[in-house]
Design a protein around this motif. Structure first.
Motif, PDB file in Angstrom:
ATOM      1  N   ALA A  27      50.905  35.498  37.012  1.00 11.47           N
ATOM      2  CA  ALA A  27      50.414  34.707  35.882  1.00 11.47           C
ATOM      3  C   ALA A  27      51.176  34.915  34.579  1.00 11.47           C
ATOM      4  CB  ALA A  27      48.937  34.996  35.640  1.00 11.47           C
ATOM      5  N   ALA A  28      51.511  33.804  33.961  1.00 14.98           N
ATOM      6  CA  ALA A  28      52.171  33.832  32.655  1.00 14.98           C
ATOM      7  C   ALA A  28      51.310  34.534  31.609  1.00 14.98           C
ATOM      8  CB  ALA A  28      52.503  32.412  32.195  1.00 14.98           C
ATOM      9  N   VAL A  29      49.993  34.425  31.748  1.00 10.99           N
ATOM     10  CA  VAL A  29      49.076  35.034  30.769  1.00 10.99           C
ATOM     11  C   VAL A  29      48.730  36.476  31.118  1.00 10.99           C
ATOM     12  CG1 VAL A  29      48.092  32.808  30.112  1.00 10.99           C
ATOM     13  CG2 VAL A  29      46.957  34.183  31.871  1.00 10.99           C
ATOM     14  N   GLY A  30      49.218  36.982  32.234  1.00 12.66           N
ATOM     15  CA  GLY A  30      48.939  38.356  32.633  1.00 12.66           C
ATOM     16  C   GLY A  30      47.754  38.459  33.566  1.00 12.66           C
ATOM     17  N   ALA A  31      47.206  39.650  33.629  1.00 12.84           N
ATOM     18  CA  ALA A  31      46.090  39.931  34.532  1.00 12.84           C
ATOM     19  C   ALA A  31      44.773  39.488  33.904  1.00 12.84           C
ATOM     20  CB  ALA A  31      46.032  41.425  34.839  1.00 12.84           C
ATOM     21  N   ASP A  32      43.937  38.861  34.714  1.00  8.03           N
ATOM     22  CA  ASP A  32      42.592  38.469  34.281  1.00  8.03           C
ATOM     23  C   ASP A  32      41.850  37.955  35.503  1.00  8.03           C
ATOM     24  OD1 ASP A  32      40.252  37.422  33.021  1.00  8.03           O
ATOM     25  OD2 ASP A  32      41.406  37.044  31.196  1.00  8.03           O
ATOM     26  N   GLU A  33      40.645  38.424  35.689  1.00  7.59           N
ATOM     27  CA  GLU A  33      39.850  38.060  36.854  1.00  7.59           C
ATOM     28  C   GLU A  33      38.936  36.866  36.616  1.00  7.59           C
ATOM     29  OE1 GLU A  33      41.749  41.569  37.255  1.00  7.59           O
ATOM     30  OE2 GLU A  33      40.182  41.398  35.734  1.00  7.59           O
ATOM     31  N   GLY A  39      44.694  33.843  34.836  1.00  7.74           N
ATOM     32  CA  GLY A  39      45.261  35.167  35.040  1.00  7.74           C
ATOM     33  C   GLY A  39      45.281  35.539  36.504  1.00  7.74           C
ATOM     34  N   THR A  40      46.145  36.477  36.852  1.00 11.84           N
ATOM     35  CA  THR A  40      46.192  37.006  38.216  1.00 11.84           C
ATOM     36  C   THR A  40      45.162  38.127  38.325  1.00 11.84           C
ATOM     37  OG1 THR A  40      48.537  36.458  38.464  1.00 11.84           O
ATOM     38  CG2 THR A  40      47.648  38.109  39.965  1.00 11.84           C
ATOM     39  N   PRO A  41      44.263  38.039  39.309  1.00 13.45           N
ATOM     40  CA  PRO A  41      43.221  39.056  39.445  1.00 13.45           C
ATOM     41  C   PRO A  41      43.760  40.359  40.032  1.00 13.45           C
ATOM     42  CG  PRO A  41      43.067  37.505  41.245  1.00 13.45           C
ATOM     43  CD  PRO A  41      44.136  36.985  40.320  1.00 13.45           C
ATOM     44  N   PHE A 108      38.510  34.112  45.642  1.00 14.03           N
ATOM     45  CA  PHE A 108      38.521  33.038  46.647  1.00 14.03           C
ATOM     46  C   PHE A 108      38.102  31.714  46.012  1.00 14.03           C
ATOM     47  CE2 PHE A 108      36.779  30.720  50.359  1.00 14.03           C
ATOM     48  CZ  PHE A 108      37.899  30.754  51.172  1.00 14.03           C
ATOM     49  N   ARG A 109      37.040  31.721  45.240  1.00 17.49           N
ATOM     50  CA  ARG A 109      36.578  30.492  44.579  1.00 17.49           C
ATOM     51  C   ARG A 109      37.520  30.047  43.467  1.00 17.49           C
ATOM     52  NH1 ARG A 109      30.321  31.632  43.631  1.00 17.49           N
ATOM     53  NH2 ARG A 109      30.853  33.678  44.392  1.00 17.49           N
ATOM     54  N   ARG A 110      38.337  30.953  42.969  1.00 16.46           N
ATOM     55  CA  ARG A 110      39.356  30.608  41.968  1.00 16.46           C
ATOM     56  C   ARG A 110      40.609  30.038  42.636  1.00 16.46           C
ATOM     57  NH1 ARG A 110      41.260  35.209  38.521  1.00 16.46           N
ATOM     58  NH2 ARG A 110      42.393  33.477  37.578  1.00 16.46           N
ATOM     59  N   PHE A 111      40.658  30.024  43.947  1.00 15.40           N
ATOM     60  CA  PHE A 111      41.814  29.518  44.700  1.00 15.40           C
ATOM     61  C   PHE A 111      43.079  30.313  44.370  1.00 15.40           C
ATOM     62  CE2 PHE A 111      38.844  25.989  44.021  1.00 15.40           C
ATOM     63  CZ  PHE A 111      38.507  25.714  45.340  1.00 15.40           C
ATOM     64  N   ILE A 112      42.967  31.628  44.479  1.00 11.06           N
ATOM     65  CA  ILE A 112      44.120  32.502  44.250  1.00 11.06           C
ATOM     66  C   ILE A 112      44.892  32.620  45.559  1.00 11.06           C
ATOM     67  CG2 ILE A 112      44.880  34.825  43.627  1.00 11.06           C
ATOM     68  CD1 ILE A 112      43.764  33.200  41.243  1.00 11.06           C
ATOM     69  N   TYR A 113      46.155  32.200  45.514  1.00  8.10           N
ATOM     70  CA  TYR A 113      47.018  32.168  46.695  1.00  8.10           C
ATOM     71  C   TYR A 113      48.295  32.967  46.459  1.00  8.10           C
ATOM     72  CZ  TYR A 113      44.813  27.441  47.057  1.00  8.10           C
ATOM     73  OH  TYR A 113      43.968  26.361  47.075  1.00  8.10           O
ATOM     74  N   SER A 128      53.279  31.929  36.533  1.00  7.71           N
ATOM     75  CA  SER A 128      52.353  31.104  37.300  1.00  7.71           C
ATOM     76  C   SER A 128      51.065  30.821  36.528  1.00  7.71           C
ATOM     77  CB  SER A 128      52.022  31.774  38.635  1.00  7.71           C
ATOM     78  OG  SER A 128      50.987  32.730  38.491  1.00  7.71           O
ATOM     79  N   HIS A 129      50.186  30.060  37.171  1.00 13.32           N
ATOM     80  CA  HIS A 129      48.864  29.748  36.607  1.00 13.32           C
ATOM     81  C   HIS A 129      47.796  30.673  37.186  1.00 13.32           C
ATOM     82  CE1 HIS A 129      50.507  25.404  35.992  1.00 13.32           C
ATOM     83  NE2 HIS A 129      50.970  26.241  35.108  1.00 13.32           N
ATOM     84  N   GLY A 130      48.200  31.804  37.737  1.00 16.20           N
ATOM     85  CA  GLY A 130      47.266  32.783  38.292  1.00 16.20           C
ATOM     86  C   GLY A 130      47.610  33.238  39.693  1.00 16.20           C
ATOM     87  N   CYS A 131      48.240  32.356  40.455  1.00 15.32           N
ATOM     88  CA  CYS A 131      48.630  32.688  41.826  1.00 15.32           C
ATOM     89  C   CYS A 131      49.861  33.589  41.837  1.00 15.32           C
ATOM     90  CB  CYS A 131      48.929  31.414  42.608  1.00 15.32           C
ATOM     91  SG  CYS A 131      47.466  30.441  43.019  1.00 15.32           S
ATOM     92  N   ILE A 132      50.244  33.992  43.041  1.00 15.73           N
ATOM     93  CA  ILE A 132      51.467  34.757  43.256  1.00 15.73           C
ATOM     94  C   ILE A 132      52.466  33.807  43.890  1.00 15.73           C
ATOM     95  CG2 ILE A 132      52.519  36.703  44.466  1.00 15.73           C
ATOM     96  CD1 ILE A 132      48.796  36.725  43.812  1.00 15.73           C
ATOM     97  N   ARG A 133      53.478  33.436  43.129  1.00 18.60           N
ATOM     98  CA  ARG A 133      54.508  32.507  43.612  1.00 18.60           C
ATOM     99  C   ARG A 133      55.637  33.283  44.271  1.00 18.60           C
ATOM    100  NH1 ARG A 133      55.744  28.952  38.203  1.00 18.60           N
ATOM    101  NH2 ARG A 133      53.808  27.762  38.101  1.00 18.60           N
ATOM    102  N   MET A 134      56.202  32.659  45.311  1.00 19.19           N
ATOM    103  CA  MET A 134      57.342  33.251  46.007  1.00 19.19           C
ATOM    104  C   MET A 134      58.369  32.165  46.321  1.00 19.19           C
ATOM    105  SD  MET A 134      55.493  35.753  48.797  1.00 19.19           S
ATOM    106  CE  MET A 134      57.013  36.634  49.203  1.00 19.19           C
TER     107      MET A 134
END
Length: 156
Positions: A27-33, A39-41, A108-113, A128-134
């Motif tokens: 996530a561009a904004v950092g960690a956040d659940e 944010g990336t949880p 899961f409900r946040r659709f984190i992939y 990213s917008h929260g996910c982990i991009r590869m």
């Protein structure tokens, strides 16, 4: 098998039958659940769904379904702000109640992939917008190695 995602290093490490390490973009904004935070949880997760087995590199997903399209450079240029989800999806579910599971912090409900992204997108830096991009080749390699239920730790 165990996946560790380091937000600080912007890497994903797969341990188990040999070790693999891949650059990622979180996530561009950092960690956040929290829901809506982009944010990336953090914390302990598992792979709750594997989507895209056997699809071609660059397969475009909409709502976790293959759209029938393969991303072209022209498409990517026409929609530069779109958060493309490509090639494969490993959908994560949180394991820690109140941290990344349940209520407004449910991964899961946040659709984190963990998912593929256009190859021109930066890796090794948060974007990213929260996910982990590869990279597409990397997410396909990872997907082929990771079973449903694989443990995933997301650390700072």
């Amino acid at each position: 098998m165990h996946i560790t995602i380091s937000l600080a290093d912007q890497t994903l490490t797969l341990d188990g039958a040999g070790q693999r390490r891949y650059p990622v973009s979180t996530a561009a904004v950092g960690a956040d659940e929290r829901s809506g935070s982009n944010g990336t949880p953090r914390g302990e997760h598992l792979v709750r769904a594997r989507i895209g087995e056997g699809l071609p590199v660059g397969a475009v997903f909409r709502g976790r379904r293959f759209s029938g399209e393969i991303l072209t450079p022209e498409q990517a240029a026409a929609e530069p702000e779109r958060d493309w989800i490509l090639s494969r999806i490993l959908w994560l579910g949180g394991l820690e109640a109140g941290k990344n599971q349940g209520g407004d912090v449910d991964s899961f409900r946040r659709f984190i992939y963990i998912h593929g992204t256009p190859d021109h997108e930066p890796m090794g830096q948060p974007a990213s917008h929260g996910c982990i991009r590869m990279r597409n080749a990397d997410v396909i390699d990872l997907f082929d190695r990771v079973p449903l239920g694989c443990a995933v730790s997301i650390t700072e």
